[in-house]
Write an enzyme that holds these catalytic residues in place. Structure first.
Site, PDB file in Angstrom:
ATOM      1  N   TYR A  73       0.821  -1.207   0.000  1.00 31.33           N
ATOM      2  CA  TYR A  73       0.000   0.000   0.000  1.00 31.33           C
ATOM      3  C   TYR A  73       0.858   1.263   0.000  1.00 31.33           C
ATOM      4  O   TYR A  73       0.581   2.231  -0.729  1.00 31.33           O
ATOM      5  CB  TYR A  73      -0.929   0.011   1.212  1.00 31.33           C
ATOM      6  CG  TYR A  73      -1.862  -1.171   1.323  1.00 31.33           C
ATOM      7  CD1 TYR A  73      -2.336  -1.828   0.186  1.00 31.33           C
ATOM      8  CD2 TYR A  73      -2.281  -1.628   2.564  1.00 31.33           C
ATOM      9  CE1 TYR A  73      -3.196  -2.908   0.290  1.00 31.33           C
ATOM     10  CE2 TYR A  73      -3.141  -2.711   2.685  1.00 31.33           C
ATOM     11  CZ  TYR A  73      -3.592  -3.353   1.543  1.00 31.33           C
ATOM     12  OH  TYR A  73      -4.433  -4.426   1.648  1.00 31.33           O
ATOM     13  N   HIS A  94      -9.740   2.069   7.137  1.00 30.25           N
ATOM     14  CA  HIS A  94     -10.126   3.173   6.252  1.00 30.25           C
ATOM     15  C   HIS A  94      -9.439   4.492   6.617  1.00 30.25           C
ATOM     16  O   HIS A  94      -8.794   5.127   5.774  1.00 30.25           O
ATOM     17  CB  HIS A  94     -11.647   3.360   6.276  1.00 30.25           C
ATOM     18  CG  HIS A  94     -12.381   2.332   5.494  1.00 30.25           C
ATOM     19  ND1 HIS A  94     -13.760   2.254   5.465  1.00 30.25           N
ATOM     20  CD2 HIS A  94     -11.947   1.325   4.701  1.00 30.25           C
ATOM     21  CE1 HIS A  94     -14.131   1.250   4.687  1.00 30.25           C
ATOM     22  NE2 HIS A  94     -13.053   0.671   4.220  1.00 30.25           N
ATOM     23  N   LYS A 112     -17.522   2.860   2.211  1.00 29.05           N
ATOM     24  CA  LYS A 112     -18.334   3.081   3.403  1.00 29.05           C
ATOM     25  C   LYS A 112     -18.250   1.864   4.309  1.00 29.05           C
ATOM     26  O   LYS A 112     -17.946   0.758   3.829  1.00 29.05           O
ATOM     27  CB  LYS A 112     -19.768   3.412   3.013  1.00 29.05           C
ATOM     28  CG  LYS A 112     -20.427   2.339   2.117  1.00 29.05           C
ATOM     29  CD  LYS A 112     -20.879   1.151   2.898  1.00 29.05           C
ATOM     30  CE  LYS A 112     -21.034  -0.087   2.098  1.00 29.05           C
ATOM     31  NZ  LYS A 112     -21.145  -1.311   2.944  1.00 29.05           N
ATOM     32  N   ARG A 180     -16.914  -8.858   7.919  1.00 30.89           N
ATOM     33  CA  ARG A 180     -18.217  -8.413   8.429  1.00 30.89           C
ATOM     34  C   ARG A 180     -18.637  -9.159   9.691  1.00 30.89           C
ATOM     35  O   ARG A 180     -19.539  -8.714  10.396  1.00 30.89           O
ATOM     36  CB  ARG A 180     -19.281  -8.573   7.343  1.00 30.89           C
ATOM     37  CG  ARG A 180     -19.141  -7.566   6.207  1.00 30.89           C
ATOM     38  CD  ARG A 180     -20.051  -7.898   5.042  1.00 30.89           C
ATOM     39  NE  ARG A 180     -19.920  -6.942   3.963  1.00 30.89           N
ATOM     40  CZ  ARG A 180     -18.957  -6.994   3.043  1.00 30.89           C
ATOM     41  NH1 ARG A 180     -18.046  -7.952   3.092  1.00 30.89           N
ATOM     42  NH2 ARG A 180     -18.905  -6.087   2.076  1.00 30.89           N
ATOM     43  N   ASP A 192     -22.380  -2.129   8.109  1.00 26.73           N
ATOM     44  CA  ASP A 192     -22.373  -2.530   6.708  1.00 26.73           C
ATOM     45  C   ASP A 192     -23.582  -2.035   5.925  1.00 26.73           C
ATOM     46  O   ASP A 192     -23.457  -1.649   4.763  1.00 26.73           O
ATOM     47  CB  ASP A 192     -22.295  -4.058   6.614  1.00 26.73           C
ATOM     48  CG  ASP A 192     -21.890  -4.528   5.230  1.00 26.73           C
ATOM     49  OD1 ASP A 192     -20.856  -4.059   4.729  1.00 26.73           O
ATOM     50  OD2 ASP A 192     -22.604  -5.369   4.649  1.00 26.73           O
ATOM     51  N   SER A 268     -29.327   0.348  -3.590  1.00 31.15           N
ATOM     52  CA  SER A 268     -28.589  -0.452  -4.555  1.00 31.15           C
ATOM     53  C   SER A 268     -29.434  -0.619  -5.803  1.00 31.15           C
ATOM     54  O   SER A 268     -30.399  -1.376  -5.811  1.00 31.15           O
ATOM     55  CB  SER A 268     -28.246  -1.823  -3.949  1.00 31.15           C
ATOM     56  OG  SER A 268     -27.575  -2.625  -4.886  1.00 31.15           O
TER      57      SER A 268
END
Length: 347
Positions: A73, A94, A112, A180, A192, A268
């Site tokens: 990264y 994040h 998100k 998750r 989530d 969605s």
């Protein structure tokens, strides 16, 4: 003459020609497989990807059309030809990597939920103000035409005085080896899926949340279902529900003194037709790719051509509401986001 040095740094200085934004991906995620083709369709360049392993990076780059891979990264962030990064790591990573990206002079589009809590968003906001680079949480719902349509109905008063609202986003998630299912990495239904409901309610209703009540059902360390009630000024309250163990369902409704509105697919809706029902009328929307529209908007904002629809102020407010919902469920009491009847209940 087109000179974008102020916006994209020295690597982006070009005269007499348009310049595609060169994107780097931190993480080889499944959601990135939706975003990568949307970026290509928006005219952007997939320059490099870095993942947990070289094998994973190479396979991802070959499949999605990246020019190259980077070994890690940090190497990607230090690459001078990368203008902006898309971060799709686990939620706990994040903000740390968004901060590193900003300090490396990159713009940041981050999956998100943006952060584990409001404190992290505040830290990111401070760095963003110092670096003057753009950061946006990668929600797609504000970039579907139906969202602008509904917001206009609300703000124009065509629904009348607002009386109630409800947002639900539920699904069945059966993949067992996934972050998750780890609270420490940002898993659970509220993080989530519930973040969509909170974001949409804040944007569409345009009112601050005064207090929050929540109940949660758990599987191990994570909430598999969260239901909540958010108090707004004037005594109005809105409901939300999210789950990782339910039949797939999504809906957002707003009821005013004059009309009732229902969005059947508010969160969605990629490349699918959608319908907004207002009273006895149905407004139909042709299929669009909100990911492509989101990318185009973010690039325009990075160029200084338009303000971000989803700035860090929105992300901070959303994180504060999520914090309050978690706290309410944990402590089994109402949590006030503004001074309320019990000072001990404030966050």
């Amino acid at each position: 003459m087109t000179v974008w040095t102020h916006v994209f740094g020295a690597a982006c200085e070009r005269e007499g020609e348009e310049r595609r934004v060169r994107w780097g991906f931190l993480g080889a995620s499944q959601i990135g497989r939706t975003l990568a083709p949307a970026m290509r369709a928006a005219g952007e360049t997939l320059a490099a990807v870095a993942a947990r392993s070289e094998q994973r990076s190479v396979a991802y780059a070959d499949a999605e059309g990246f020019e190259r891979t980077e070994p890690d990264y940090q190497s990607l962030l230090e690459a001078p030809d990368i203008d902006a990064v898309y971060i799709s790591l686990t939620t706990d990573a994040h903000v740390p990597w968004s901060i590193k990206a900003l300090e490396a002079g990159k713009h940041v589009l981050c999956e998100k939920p943006l952060a584990m809590n409001a404190r992290e968003v505040g830290q990111l906001l401070a760095v963003q103000q110092q670096t003057q680079r753009q950061v946006m949480e990668a929600f797609i719902h504000p970039f579907h035409p139906q969202f602008d349509f509904v917001r206009e109905l609300v703000t124009s008063g065509q629904l009348g005085e607002l009386r109630a609202a409800n947002a639900a986003f539920l699904s069945r998630f059966d993949k067992v080896d996934d972050f998750r299912w780890s609270r420490e990495r940002g898993g659970g239904a509220l993080f989530d899926l519930g973040c969509y409901a909170v974001s949409a309610l804040l944007l569409l209703l345009g009112q601050p949340v005064v207090w929050a009540d929540a109940q949660q059902a758990f599987l191990g360390s994570v909430d598999v279902t969260t239901t909540g009630l958010l108090g707004l000024p004037g005594g109005m309250a809105v409901t939300l529900a999210c789950s990782l163990q339910a039949a797939t369902f999504q809906q957002l409704s707003i009821t005013g003194s004059a009309e009732h509105l229902v969005m059947s697919r508010p969160f969605s809706s990629i490349n699918s037709p959608t319908t907004v029902t207002v009273g006895q009328h149905q407004e139909h929307f042709a299929p669009v790719n909100p990911y492509q529209r989101m990318v185009a908007h973010f690039v325009a904002a990075a160029r200084g051509e338009e303000p971000l629809k989803l700035n860090l102020t929105h992300s901070l407010t959303q994180a504060q509401v999520l914090d309050a919902l978690f706290s309410s469920a944990t402590n089994n009491r109402r949590i006030w986001l503004v001074p309320g009847p019990g000072v001990d209940d404030e966050i």
